[in-house]
Design an enzyme around this catalytic site. Sequence first.
Site, PDB file in Angstrom:
ATOM      1  N   ILE A  65       0.927  -1.310  -0.060  1.00 22.73           N
ATOM      2  CA  ILE A  65       0.042  -0.073  -0.075  1.00 22.73           C
ATOM      3  C   ILE A  65       0.634   1.313  -0.041  1.00 22.73           C
ATOM      4  O   ILE A  65       0.595   2.235  -0.526  1.00 22.73           O
ATOM      5  CB  ILE A  65      -0.944   0.080   1.130  1.00 22.73           C
ATOM      6  CG1 ILE A  65      -1.812  -1.051   1.243  1.00 22.73           C
ATOM      7  CG2 ILE A  65      -1.600   1.202   1.387  1.00 22.73           C
ATOM      8  CD1 ILE A  65      -2.715  -1.361  -0.050  1.00 22.73           C
TER       9      ILE A  65
ATOM     10  N   LYS B 251     -13.617  -0.486   7.961  1.00 20.13           N
ATOM     11  CA  LYS B 251     -12.722  -1.417   7.225  1.00 20.13           C
ATOM     12  C   LYS B 251     -12.617  -2.912   7.666  1.00 20.13           C
ATOM     13  O   LYS B 251     -12.682  -3.743   6.876  1.00 20.13           O
ATOM     14  CB  LYS B 251     -11.279  -0.517   7.496  1.00 20.13           C
ATOM     15  CG  LYS B 251     -10.097  -1.698   7.021  1.00 20.13           C
ATOM     16  CD  LYS B 251      -9.876  -1.799   5.647  1.00 20.13           C
ATOM     17  CE  LYS B 251      -8.949  -2.641   5.423  1.00 20.13           C
ATOM     18  NZ  LYS B 251      -8.513  -2.517   3.907  1.00 20.13           N
TER      19      LYS B 251
ATOM     20  N   ARG C  27     -31.096 -10.715  -5.199  1.00 17.75           N
ATOM     21  CA  ARG C  27     -30.499 -10.513  -4.128  1.00 17.75           C
ATOM     22  C   ARG C  27     -29.843 -11.368  -3.186  1.00 17.75           C
ATOM     23  O   ARG C  27     -29.553 -11.409  -2.279  1.00 17.75           O
ATOM     24  CB  ARG C  27     -31.886  -9.962  -3.287  1.00 17.75           C
ATOM     25  CG  ARG C  27     -32.606  -8.450  -3.341  1.00 17.75           C
ATOM     26  CD  ARG C  27     -33.522  -8.014  -2.617  1.00 17.75           C
ATOM     27  NE  ARG C  27     -34.718  -9.103  -2.647  1.00 17.75           N
ATOM     28  CZ  ARG C  27     -35.445  -9.110  -3.617  1.00 17.75           C
ATOM     29  NH1 ARG C  27     -35.511  -8.304  -4.764  1.00 17.75           N
ATOM     30  NH2 ARG C  27     -36.621 -10.036  -3.682  1.00 17.75           N
TER      31      ARG C  27
ATOM     32  N   CYS D 276      -5.599  -9.671   4.567  1.00  8.45           N
ATOM     33  CA  CYS D 276      -6.844  -8.977   5.036  1.00  8.45           C
ATOM     34  C   CYS D 276      -7.832  -9.717   5.577  1.00  8.45           C
ATOM     35  O   CYS D 276      -8.266  -9.539   6.807  1.00  8.45           O
ATOM     36  CB  CYS D 276      -7.321  -7.848   3.774  1.00  8.45           C
ATOM     37  SG  CYS D 276      -5.966  -7.010   3.147  1.00  8.45           S
TER      38      CYS D 276
ATOM     39  N   TYR E  67      -1.809 -16.593  -2.704  1.00  3.75           N
ATOM     40  CA  TYR E  67      -3.126 -16.605  -1.976  1.00  3.75           C
ATOM     41  C   TYR E  67      -4.381 -16.212  -3.031  1.00  3.75           C
ATOM     42  O   TYR E  67      -5.657 -16.532  -2.779  1.00  3.75           O
ATOM     43  CB  TYR E  67      -3.410 -15.301  -0.941  1.00  3.75           C
ATOM     44  CG  TYR E  67      -3.527 -14.106  -1.004  1.00  3.75           C
ATOM     45  CD1 TYR E  67      -4.969 -13.652  -0.887  1.00  3.75           C
ATOM     46  CD2 TYR E  67      -2.713 -12.895  -1.301  1.00  3.75           C
ATOM     47  CE1 TYR E  67      -5.197 -12.648  -1.130  1.00  3.75           C
ATOM     48  CE2 TYR E  67      -3.062 -11.832  -1.542  1.00  3.75           C
ATOM     49  CZ  TYR E  67      -4.432 -11.469  -1.453  1.00  3.75           C
ATOM     50  OH  TYR E  67      -4.820 -10.040  -1.635  1.00  3.75           O
TER      51      TYR E  67
HETATM   52  N1  SAJ Z   1     -11.993 -16.057  -1.805  1.00  7.99           N
HETATM   53  C1  SAJ Z   1     -12.730 -17.133  -1.882  1.00  7.99           C
HETATM   54  N2  SAJ Z   1     -13.965 -17.017  -2.256  1.00  7.99           N
HETATM   55  C2  SAJ Z   1     -14.320 -16.008  -3.024  1.00  7.99           C
HETATM   56  C3  SAJ Z   1     -13.604 -14.778  -2.991  1.00  7.99           C
HETATM   57  C4  SAJ Z   1     -12.279 -14.883  -2.441  1.00  7.99           C
HETATM   58  O1  SAJ Z   1     -12.235 -18.138  -1.445  1.00  7.99           O
HETATM   59  O2  SAJ Z   1     -15.611 -15.911  -3.275  1.00  7.99           O
HETATM   60  C5  SAJ Z   1     -10.345 -15.927  -1.326  1.00  7.99           C
HETATM   61  C6  SAJ Z   1      -9.324 -15.466  -2.300  1.00  7.99           C
HETATM   62  O3  SAJ Z   1      -8.969 -16.700  -3.032  1.00  7.99           O
HETATM   63  C7  SAJ Z   1      -8.291 -15.107  -1.233  1.00  7.99           C
HETATM   64  C8  SAJ Z   1      -9.109 -14.567  -0.066  1.00  7.99           C
HETATM   65  O4  SAJ Z   1     -10.465 -15.052  -0.157  1.00  7.99           O
HETATM   66  O5  SAJ Z   1      -7.441 -16.219  -0.838  1.00  7.99           O
HETATM   67  C9  SAJ Z   1      -9.091 -12.960  -0.151  1.00  7.99           C
HETATM   68  O6  SAJ Z   1      -9.311 -12.346  -1.510  1.00  7.99           O
HETATM   69  P1  SAJ Z   1     -10.134 -11.135  -1.967  1.00  7.99           P
HETATM   70  O7  SAJ Z   1      -9.981 -10.953  -3.339  1.00  7.99           O
HETATM   71  O8  SAJ Z   1     -11.344 -11.406  -1.457  1.00  7.99           O
HETATM   72  O9  SAJ Z   1      -9.517 -10.181  -0.942  1.00  7.99           O
HETATM   73  P2  SAJ Z   1      -7.964  -9.210  -0.735  1.00  7.99           P
HETATM   74  O10 SAJ Z   1      -7.659  -9.840   0.565  1.00  7.99           O
HETATM   75  O11 SAJ Z   1      -7.370  -9.442  -2.064  1.00  7.99           O
HETATM   76  O12 SAJ Z   1      -8.345  -7.939  -0.716  1.00  7.99           O
HETATM   77  C10 SAJ Z   1      -9.604  -7.381   0.310  1.00  7.99           C
HETATM   78  C11 SAJ Z   1     -10.647  -6.515  -0.196  1.00  7.99           C
HETATM   79  N3  SAJ Z   1     -11.605  -6.425   0.410  1.00  7.99           N
HETATM   80  C12 SAJ Z   1     -12.951  -6.553  -0.074  1.00  7.99           C
HETATM   81  O13 SAJ Z   1     -13.165  -6.954  -1.142  1.00  7.99           O
HETATM   82  C13 SAJ Z   1     -14.011  -6.208   1.071  1.00  7.99           C
HETATM   83  C14 SAJ Z   1      -9.842  -5.201  -0.700  1.00  7.99           C
HETATM   84  O14 SAJ Z   1     -10.916  -4.453  -1.193  1.00  7.99           O
HETATM   85  C15 SAJ Z   1      -9.245  -4.607   0.627  1.00  7.99           C
HETATM   86  O15 SAJ Z   1      -8.324  -3.321   0.349  1.00  7.99           O
HETATM   87  C16 SAJ Z   1      -8.360  -5.583   1.066  1.00  7.99           C
HETATM   88  O16 SAJ Z   1      -8.874  -6.787   1.295  1.00  7.99           O
HETATM   89  C17 SAJ Z   1      -7.645  -4.817   2.168  1.00  7.99           C
HETATM   90  O17 SAJ Z   1      -6.410  -4.667   2.359  1.00  7.99           O
HETATM   91  O18 SAJ Z   1      -8.121  -5.045   3.379  1.00  7.99           O
END
Ligand code: SAJ
Length: 413
Positions: free
Chosen positions: A11, A203, A243, A257, A310
């Site tokens: 970041i 957040k 929905r 995160c 990840y």
């Molecule tokens: N994942 C699943 N199933 C899904 C979606 C994701 O298993 O349906 C897994 C992914 O493979 C991964 C993990 O979840 O291992 C996290 O991935 P992600 O793409 O959901 O999130 P991050 O950690 O890359 O980013 C998140 C984001 N938060 C949200 O979407 C609410 C981002 O906007 C934030 O800025 C970031 O966390 C952060 O820095 O907090």
Amino acid sequence: MKVCIIGQGYIGLPTAALFSRSHCEVIGVDVNKEIVDNLNKGIIHIEEPGIAKIIKKSVKKNIYKASLTPEKADVFIITVPTPYVIDNYSCDLSYVINGCKSIVPFLEKGNTVIIESTVAPMSTDEVIKPIFEKAGFTIGEDLYLAHCPERVLPGKILEELVHNDRIIGGVTPECSLKASEAYRQFVEGNIMLTEAKIAELSKCMENTFRDVNIALANELAKICAEIGVNALDVIKMANKHPRVNLHSPGPGVGGHCLAIDPYFIYSKAPETAKIIKLARDTNNSMPDFVCEYVKKIIPAGKIAVLGVSYKGNTGDDRESPAYEIISKLENDYEIAIHDPHLKRDNFVSLSEALENADLILILCDHNEFKHPDYELISKKMSNPIIFDTKDIIYKVPKGITLYNYGNLYELNK
Ligand code: SAJ
């Protein structure tokens, strides 16, 4: 405006890039000498589109400089990691506290200090504010302090830092106003002024929302494997409801995160935050679930693990569930790991990973894995089986067996 950013990671560095692109003078501080030296040569250490070009240009124009120590500035931004304390899941503020203490000697009246690192609710008011008060400042009068969490998606950081709405949580309303002046340098989304504790908890809740929803999808995958239903089709059908938005099951939840922030809320109210903790536990149980089904597919042999990041198309393996899966399988199988986005000594090429493998285990949705080279697979493997935990492969040619969360139940017959 001169900006001093503590922490030049995922970041801090993109934020530094954007301030410098907006003609602010930027000092990027990091504790890692190698990173600092490379940044001053215009070489970046993270995989994130667009950043390298801006940093290179800014170094050349002398508007960006990396350093091991802070300097006087108008705005100080803290973007350091906040892990959780293993014993009680609370937010480990030690890097943030050190970052804040490190800027104290350089602070002057009228400066703004912004905490971007994700922190547990109340951290800014109860832990961070006193550091600056002890140094003689009156927050809201001669020093302005705010928590402004970033909300960007890796892979799209540059675009999202500019266009996403930004939460500005000031310790006082004056603090919010001052912090918003800084972000107006490059933010084109809405700038929303609020209190520090609201910014902190929103957040954490954003990522908790996602973690809980993924846990629901993962639980569905487990239920379907048990009772004999195609989980992927259930999700497809249910999501036709206007929905409903069921998330996708996977090998677990990684990243810095979702796998961490929910604990910050849980540790503040452990007796009450029941769903939040259960979601964490459910997502943490997925590596075991994957291993259980790997054992049902092949009891022994060689596994080609594809993808350790990840999430897809990033070279970030922080908290990746892949490592737990690999370490759990290592005793019983020969494991060959391939990840085109990560360089590690023990990783091998795709061709080497597939050589005489008995199973391809897909743990990450990199684009490179979405259209497998079936000719190569059939050449290298005698009886090719694929276990796709990310649902990225839809159809396989004859002679290749595909398992995903849609048909695992067949292994229980
Ligand atoms: N994942 C699943 N199933 C899904 C979606 C994701 O298993 O349906 C897994 C992914 O493979 C991964 C993990 O979840 O291992 C996290 O991935 P992600 O793409 O959901 O999130 P991050 O950690 O890359 O980013 C998140 C984001 N938060 C949200 O979407 C609410 C981002 O906007 C934030 O800025 C970031 O966390 C952060 O820095 O907090």
